[in-house]
Design an enzyme around this catalytic site. Structure first.
Site: not given
Length: 745
Positions: A606, A682, A714
């Site tokens: 991320s 995602d 995600h």
């Protein structure tokens, strides 16, 4: 952006070397992700019953650590029992609605099953349990009443404060069931889904970035309910290809990218059975955010609103009968505002609130006449108000005092502010839930040598009873691996501006200072996250040290719990100061005799995936032997308004900053081995963040590797996929840092 550190994708655990036995079982990937979880049991979603006689929590099942049941702990007898068995109510747990999937993703509980939330009634007699799209009321005697049984999916359910109603969302509208009669009614207007208008809901950025997961709020007397009207027709539709293993769905996601229009959120107050809804004229527009709504009395509520630039946060009082709004307090920042959940009304008409106006978050009291008094001050940082004892005139809060590595519970008088008392003992980090009367608290303690242990404590920090001792003794899931456990070492470095950077180093359990080891730099580096703390080392890190790796973490400037001066350096230019801090850490590593400077890798997920790319691409050639980037933001123009504009302003206002903070200007430096990974569904950091990098690298003829996960959002969820993710990383890292040892067990 509540992006996900890489360690959060796997079960975290570590155990002390004390009590280590002769056993030294190998910790392979099969066991690493199997049930029961190696970290032992840690209660989730701890809550007190309104009368304080019970503490409820969610507990994972022994045979399925990600499926949760509801348990109750009796504070008088110390006995715990299962209150609701999720498998009895819903053995199969059918398909979740898209709204529920999104909500769980925003709350970072997408991998959880069974009971994932619950809500007490005001009398403490029964608990509301949403499960499988329907709603149930569980009594303490074990009886369960089903409230809904429609084909629709009910979510965001809550019991009204006086226990007269259960409200919920269905098909984009707000409903309630009157518990005395069982009669259901729609409270809000019907949703206009074709035109993206819903009621009682929280838009994407409210959930993802503001931690506002709801759009409806009951008054204390059950007489009114405030709800939002959310119009997302102004928000761009970003077609998202939800690519699963055997099918492709196109999700028309309303996703407000930086510089583009937001949803328009209006606020209404419904007087149940007493006339028409009243609109609160708070200034709804695509250039303002409704951040918080809190009731103070049956006829008064407070709203917190933020301007589009996020430099001004207004707290306003609302007359619920007329909708009239009055400004009460304002916080301004030259860079950006950090939100809190710390508004607490007082019986005398005043309130407590926290702000960062001094550069560190502290508690303030406003009297009814508007007089403002600082309740806390100094170099420490308040992380949140936990409870207010109005009889004693004390506020209980968590924060970081003597060191940013330990979070503790504190209390102080708000009537006559003075000495702050640290309630919890030093040595590690505490998560707490304080009783409604502040007579006790449930505390979960952990440190680098102690797994999370949860107990009930009195107000003087004396333990009353264990709720989950999680003792490291025979029978604990991690017991066979104690002999090969390692404990991190902590230290500090100095940033270029003189600020202190904290780091941790986890060395192999059989560390030999005469050898040189390969190092993995685990990076996150983004706002609102802190990775170097006195908690258990991550279980993934423990696995890596057993494979002969040193694991290094450093909290660069821009990360959390250090105050605004520490964060503000990234304003208008992310991927700059953070990168220089991480490279400062690498310089330190290379100066250590036990580090092989030619075998250092960097990896993250991320924001950590973004930092992996930005750090490796801007580092001098040869700095890193390999890099692993998971679900990275690669161009901030692709990410959402609230998060991105907070730190970067809009692309129109700061084009140079966006260009410099993107990975694309640096891709020509991708001369190191690179592995990229991303979930193909995602909905947070959309997949095109990675595919654009793939295309650019392919066009340039630059070699790289990639792994994509069909159907995953995600986070990569589930035992099998978590195992696959780690195995993929290990094969890649071993190939480049330990030639000849490419496998992963």
């Amino acid at each position: 952006m509540k992006l996900i550190p890489l360690a959060a994708l796997v079960l975290g655990a570590a155990m002390p070397a004390a009590h280590a036995q002769d056993s030294a079982a190998d910790l392979d990937l099969q066991r690493l992700y199997a049930s029961p979880g190696l970290s032992g049991r840690e209660p989730r979603s701890v809550a007190y019953a309104p009368d304080g006689t019970k503490v409820t929590f969610l507990r994972g099942r022994t045979d399925d650590a990600q499926r949760f049941d509801l348990w109750a702990f009796d504070t008088a007898t110390g006995e715990a029992r299962m209150l609701v068995d999720s498998t009895a109510l819903d053995p199969d747990e059918g398909e979740l609605s898209e709204e529920e999937k999104a909500l769980r993703e925003r709350k970072r509980i997408a991998g959880s099953r069974g009971i994932v939330s619950y809500d007490w009634d005001a009398q403490g007699r029964q608990v509301l349990v949403p499960l499988g799209g329907d709603l149930y009321l569980a009594s303490l005697d074990g009886q369960v009443r089903r409230l809904t049984g429609t084909e629709g999916f009910e979510y965001d359910a809550k019991v009204s404060p006086q226990g007269g109603y259960v409200s919920f969302l269905r098909d984009g509208a707000l409903y309630a069931v009157e518990l005395s009669s069982g009669r259901e009614r729609r409270i809000s207007p019907e949703a206009d889904l074709a035109n993206a208008v819903t009621y009682g809901t929280a838009e994407f950025v409210a959930q993802e970035e503001m931690s506002r997961y709801t759009g409806n709020w009951w008054s204390p007397d059950d007489g009114r309910i405030a709800y939002t009207r959310t119009d997302e027709s102004t928000v761009d539709v970003i077609p998202r290809f939800d690519i699963a293993a055997d099918e492709v769905s196109v999700i028309e996601q309303r996703y407000p990218r930086a510089g583009r229009p937001n949803a328009v959120v209006r606020l209404f107050v419904e007087p149940l059975g007493r006339g028409e809804p009243v609109e609160v004229e708070w200034g709804a527009s695509p250039d303002a955010y409704l951040a918080r709504v809190d009731w103070a009395s049956p006829t008064t509520l407070y709203v917190q609103t933020v301007n589009r630039d996020q430099t001004e946060l207004k707290l306003s009082r609302v007359n619920a009968e007329t909708g009239e709004i009055t400004a009460v307090a304002t916080e301004r920042q030259a860079t950006w505002i950090n939100l809190s959940n710390d508004f607490r009304p007082l019986p005398d008409g005043g309130f407590l609130w926290t702000t960062e106006e001094t550069g560190k978050r502290h508690v303030y009291r406003w009297d009814a006449d508007g007089t403002k008094t600082a309740v806390t001050s100094g170099p420490g940082v308040v992380s949140g108000i936990e409870a207010v004892d109005t009889e004693a005139g004390e506020v209980w809060f968590t924060g970081f005092g003597a060191t940013p590595l330990e979070r503790h519970l504190y209390k102080v008088s708000y009537r006559e502010p003075g000495k702050i008392t640290q309630v919890t003992p030093s040595g590690g980090t505490w998560d707490v839930k304080v009783a409604p009367n502040a007579a006790s608290y449930v505390g979960t303690y952990e440190d680098p040598k102690t797994p999370p242990q949860t107990a009930l404590y009195d107000a003087n920090a004396e333990r009353i009873a264990w709720i989950e001792e999680n003792a490291l003794e025979e029978g604990h899931p991690y017991f066979p691996f104690l002999a090969t456990h390692a404990v991190p070492e902590f230290g500090t470095l100095e940033a270029e501006d003189g600020q202190t950077l904290h780091y941790s180093v986890l060395k192999p359990h059989d560390f030999d200072p005469s050898r040189q080891y390969p190092v993995i730099v685990e990076v996150y580096g983004g706002p609102h996250v802190q990775t170097v703390t006195k908690r258990w080392p991550s279980l993934a890190d423990e696995y890596l040290q057993r494979q002969g790796y040193v694991v290094f973490r450093l909290d660069n400037r821009g990360s959390y719990n250090r105050g605004k001066a520490f964060e503000d350096v990234i304003f208008e230019r992310t991927g700059g100061p953070e990168v220089r801090d991480q490279l400062r850490g690498v310089e330190w590593l290379k100066s250590q005799d036990w580090v092989d400077p030619a075998r250092i890798a960097i990896e993250g997920w991320s924001y950590g995936g973004y930092m992996t790319l930005m750090t490796a691409l801007q580092a001098p050639e040869g700095t890193f032997a390999a890099a692993v980037s998971g679900a990275p933001v690669t161009d901030w123009a692709l990410y959402d308004t609230f998060y991105t504009e907070r730190y970067m302003q809009t692309p129109q206002e700061n084009p140079e900053g966006y260009e410099a903070s993107s990975v694309f200007p640096y891709l020509s430096n991708a001369t190191f081995p690179l592995l990229m990974m991303h979930g193909m569904a995602d909905d947070n950091v959309t997949f095109d963040n990675s595919t654009r990098v793939y295309a650019a690298l392919q066009e340039a003829g630059a070699p790289f590797e990639m792994m994509t996960y069909p159907g995953q959002r995600h986070g990569i969820r589930g035992e099998a996929l978590s195992r696959h993710l780690m195995a993929t990383r290990m094969r890649f890292l071993n190939r480049h840092l330990k030639p000849g040892s490419e496998g992963a067990d």
